[in-house]
Design a protein around this motif. Structure first.
Motif, PDB file in Angstrom:
ATOM      1  N   MET A 198       0.851  -1.187   0.000  1.00 33.05           N
ATOM      2  CA  MET A 198       0.000   0.000   0.000  1.00 33.05           C
ATOM      3  C   MET A 198       0.893   1.245   0.000  1.00 33.05           C
ATOM      4  N   SER A 199       0.921   1.996  -1.069  1.00 34.71           N
ATOM      5  CA  SER A 199       1.846   3.111  -1.170  1.00 34.71           C
ATOM      6  C   SER A 199       1.353   4.343  -0.417  1.00 34.71           C
ATOM      7  N   THR A 200       0.107   4.746  -0.647  1.00 30.32           N
ATOM      8  CA  THR A 200      -0.428   5.927   0.043  1.00 30.32           C
ATOM      9  C   THR A 200      -0.975   5.521   1.403  1.00 30.32           C
ATOM     10  N   GLU A 201      -0.507   6.206   2.429  1.00 32.37           N
ATOM     11  CA  GLU A 201      -0.990   5.893   3.775  1.00 32.37           C
ATOM     12  C   GLU A 201      -2.403   6.444   3.974  1.00 32.37           C
ATOM     13  N   VAL A 202      -3.226   5.668   4.632  1.00 32.67           N
ATOM     14  CA  VAL A 202      -4.560   6.132   5.039  1.00 32.67           C
ATOM     15  C   VAL A 202      -4.599   6.143   6.555  1.00 32.67           C
ATOM     16  N   ALA A 226     -10.590   4.529  -2.468  1.00 28.66           N
ATOM     17  CA  ALA A 226     -10.665   5.842  -3.121  1.00 28.66           C
ATOM     18  C   ALA A 226      -9.540   6.754  -2.639  1.00 28.66           C
ATOM     19  N   LEU A 227      -9.233   6.691  -1.352  1.00 28.27           N
ATOM     20  CA  LEU A 227      -8.162   7.531  -0.805  1.00 28.27           C
ATOM     21  C   LEU A 227      -6.818   7.131  -1.401  1.00 28.27           C
ATOM     22  N   ARG A 228      -6.572   5.839  -1.503  1.00 25.58           N
ATOM     23  CA  ARG A 228      -5.280   5.377  -2.026  1.00 25.58           C
ATOM     24  C   ARG A 228      -5.127   5.694  -3.503  1.00 25.58           C
ATOM     25  N   LEU A 229      -6.260   5.725  -4.189  1.00 27.18           N
ATOM     26  CA  LEU A 229      -6.217   6.065  -5.614  1.00 27.18           C
ATOM     27  C   LEU A 229      -6.088   7.570  -5.836  1.00 27.18           C
ATOM     28  N   THR A 269      -8.262   9.866   6.191  1.00 25.00           N
ATOM     29  CA  THR A 269      -7.543  10.900   5.431  1.00 25.00           C
ATOM     30  C   THR A 269      -6.167  10.405   5.017  1.00 25.00           C
ATOM     31  N   THR A 270      -5.668  10.976   3.951  1.00 25.56           N
ATOM     32  CA  THR A 270      -4.295  10.674   3.540  1.00 25.56           C
ATOM     33  C   THR A 270      -3.305  11.682   4.126  1.00 25.56           C
ATOM     34  N   LYS A 271      -3.839  12.683   4.833  1.00 25.77           N
ATOM     35  CA  LYS A 271      -2.970  13.688   5.468  1.00 25.77           C
ATOM     36  C   LYS A 271      -2.658  13.233   6.892  1.00 25.77           C
TER      37      LYS A 271
END
Lengths: 128, 383
Positions: free
Chosen positions: B1-5, B94-97, B217-219
């Motif tokens: 998983m590249s983008t952290e949620v 959706a967040l990771r995309l 959130t991805t932030k």
């Protein structure tokens, strides 16, 4: 749409309530495993399966005794999973003589129960 | 998983008979609570996910209309008891995309509106119809597993009752749980039989309402408390049961857990706290093994040793689980994440699992015949 369990050798007359009869399942043409009730004739999934008449006897795989809420006034009843030699498992009611308990491994027979339904009884009794 | 949620905010109502409140009241309380907990306003919410089973069409819009949150995309999600977890899963996708960077997810249910008793099975299925006419209900399905379990494992009904004793003891510590009374083995075994071998205290209460919400959130949150990441998120559907399958293997749960562990790069040995789907006592015993927390055949001993009690090696259902906290279907999966988030942040007052860094949540959705379960979801959260 309600689908009653079928018998293979139609068009014979429907079984009389309490009379042993043969349930019909569908066998997956690839895996050889069965599902019950049979896949409806109208289903696009139907070509994946072939009809198979189940044996007269099955083996009790698991059971529960349901105790309806006392307010309902209903008596407890037994539900079972019955495993057939054709690799089919059927869920249904087990009718036992009063005082007798269900047991895993006991032999069962399916009997017609009216209105397109079925139930199970101990195999020895159905053979009488 | 590249983008952290991240789970930036988490909140829930008490699970109880909220007969003096509406479903809007419950959902809005949870949603506002999660946004407050995250320290964000409505302007930050880019999409919403509403999870529910029995509430009717476009329910999410009904629930949020008066809050003024309307406008962004709102997705209504139903996957039986796994609805809430499925909504979180979809939001994570959706967040990771990169479709959104901050979303609000809630689950809500008012089972008191159904009047009690066992919850209805799905009725748009010829097989479920036939089996329901024979007497199939959800307690029936679990009771069948219970009987077989006791037979194959050579166990007495007492092992099932132990699950209820443990989880109800946990629930007594949770102010948000519906049933807060600790019980003894004798009380569990002597409570009214429902579906042998299950007695009343081994079944989750069916008259319960509640809502839970999380802000995802991805932030990376900067709130002075551990940032909670969703490191594994999996949903699977049930495969057709053919032949004479083993009803104890919890196949869909094991399959879903494998996916979640693989995503997270973690294994069962890394998990410090678990919230799992103990709708009936037998389920928890089966899931110990399906989730890899116990070896095959080792679930009963794990329970007897106290490994899964508060203070044990890997506490399971410190919230009280479905058995004590309650199981308002659509809310359950989200509420599990709220509990694990609080546990990982050291905010689970009175029931804290000390030092927990990794938590697992697991939900199954049932209600149809012919599959192990209709849906399963497993999430792994990490501090």
């Amino acid at each position: 749409m309600q689908h009653a369990p079928q018998t293979l050798d139609a068009p014979r007359p429907p079984a009389t309530a309490g009379e042993p009869f043969r349930l019909v399942a569908s066998r997956d043409c690839q895996s050889g495993q069965c599902v019950f009730p049979a896949i409806p004739d109208s289903s696009p999934s139907n070509p994946r399966y072939e009809p198979v008449q189940l044996s007269e006897q099955a083996v009790l795989y698991s059971f529960t005794v349901i105790h309806p809420n006392p307010k309902s006034g209903q008596a407890p009843f037994v539900l079972v999973y019955a495993d057939f030699p054709e690799k089919a498992r059927v869920f249904g009611r087990l009718r036992l003589p009063e005082g007798r308990r269900p047991q895993i491994g006991m032999a069962l027979s399916a009997v017609a129960d009216g209105a397109g339904q079925y139930s199970f009884i101990p195999a020895a009794e159905s053979d009488k | 998983m590249s983008t952290e949620v991240y789970i930036a905010g988490a909140a829930m109502t008490a699970f109880a008979r909220h007969t003096d409140k509406s479903m809007q009241d419950l959902a809005q309380f949870a949603a506002l609570g999660a946004m407050t907990d995250a320290g964000i306003g409505a302007e930050r919410i880019q999409a919403m996910y509403n999870a529910n089973v029995y509430g009717g069409m476009v329910l999410g819009q009904v629930l949020m209309r008066d809050l003024g949150l309307g406008g962004p995309a709102l997705y209504n999600v139903e996957n039986a008891c796994a609805s809430g977890a499925t909504a979180v899963h979809l939001a994570c996708q959706a967040l990771r995309l990169g479709v959104y960077d901050t979303v609000l997810v809630w689950g809500v249910e008012m089972l008191t509106k159904l009047g009690g008793g066992t919850i209805p099975m799905q009725r748009n299925d010829y097989k479920t119809d036939l089996y329901a006419a024979q007497g199939m209900t959800l307690p029936t399905v679990y009771a069948m597993r219970g009987t077989r379990y006791l037979h194959e494992r050579n166990e007495a009904p007492e092992i099932l009752a132990r699950v209820a004793v443990k989880n109800r003891a946990h629930g007594a510590l949770n102010p948000l749980a519906q049933q807060r009374k600790a019980v003894t083995l004798e009380e569990v075994l002597q409570s009214r039989p429902v579906a042998e071998p299950l007695t009343l205290l081994q079944c989750c209460p069916s008259m319960v309402d509640g809502a839970a919400a999380v802000v995802l959130t991805t932030k990376r949150p900067a709130q002075g408390r551990p940032a909670i990441r969703v490191v594994g998120s999996a949903v699977q559907s049930g495969r057709i049961e053919e032949g004479c399958d083993n009803i104890l293997d919890a196949e869909i749960t094991a399959r879903t857990a494998r996916l979640a562990y693989e995503q997270a790069g973690l294994g069962p040995e890394d998990v410090n706290v678990v919230e799992l789907h103990d709708a009936f006592t037998i389920a928890e015993l089966l899931y110990y093994e399906a989730l890899g927390l116990a070896s095959q055949g080792g679930g009963a001993d794990m329970l007897r040793r106290g490994d899964t009690a508060l203070g044990g090696r890997v506490p399971v259902n410190p919230s009280g689980g479905l058995l004590a906290k309650g199981h308002p279907l659509g809310a359950t999966g989200v509420a599990q994440m709220v509990e694990v988030t609080w546990q990982l942040q050291g905010r689970a007052e009175g029931r804290q699992v000390e030092g927990a860094r990794v938590g697992l949540t697991q939900c199954t959705g049932g209600g149809i015949a012919g599959v192990d379960h209709a849906a399963s979801s497993v999430h792994l959260l990490a501090a």
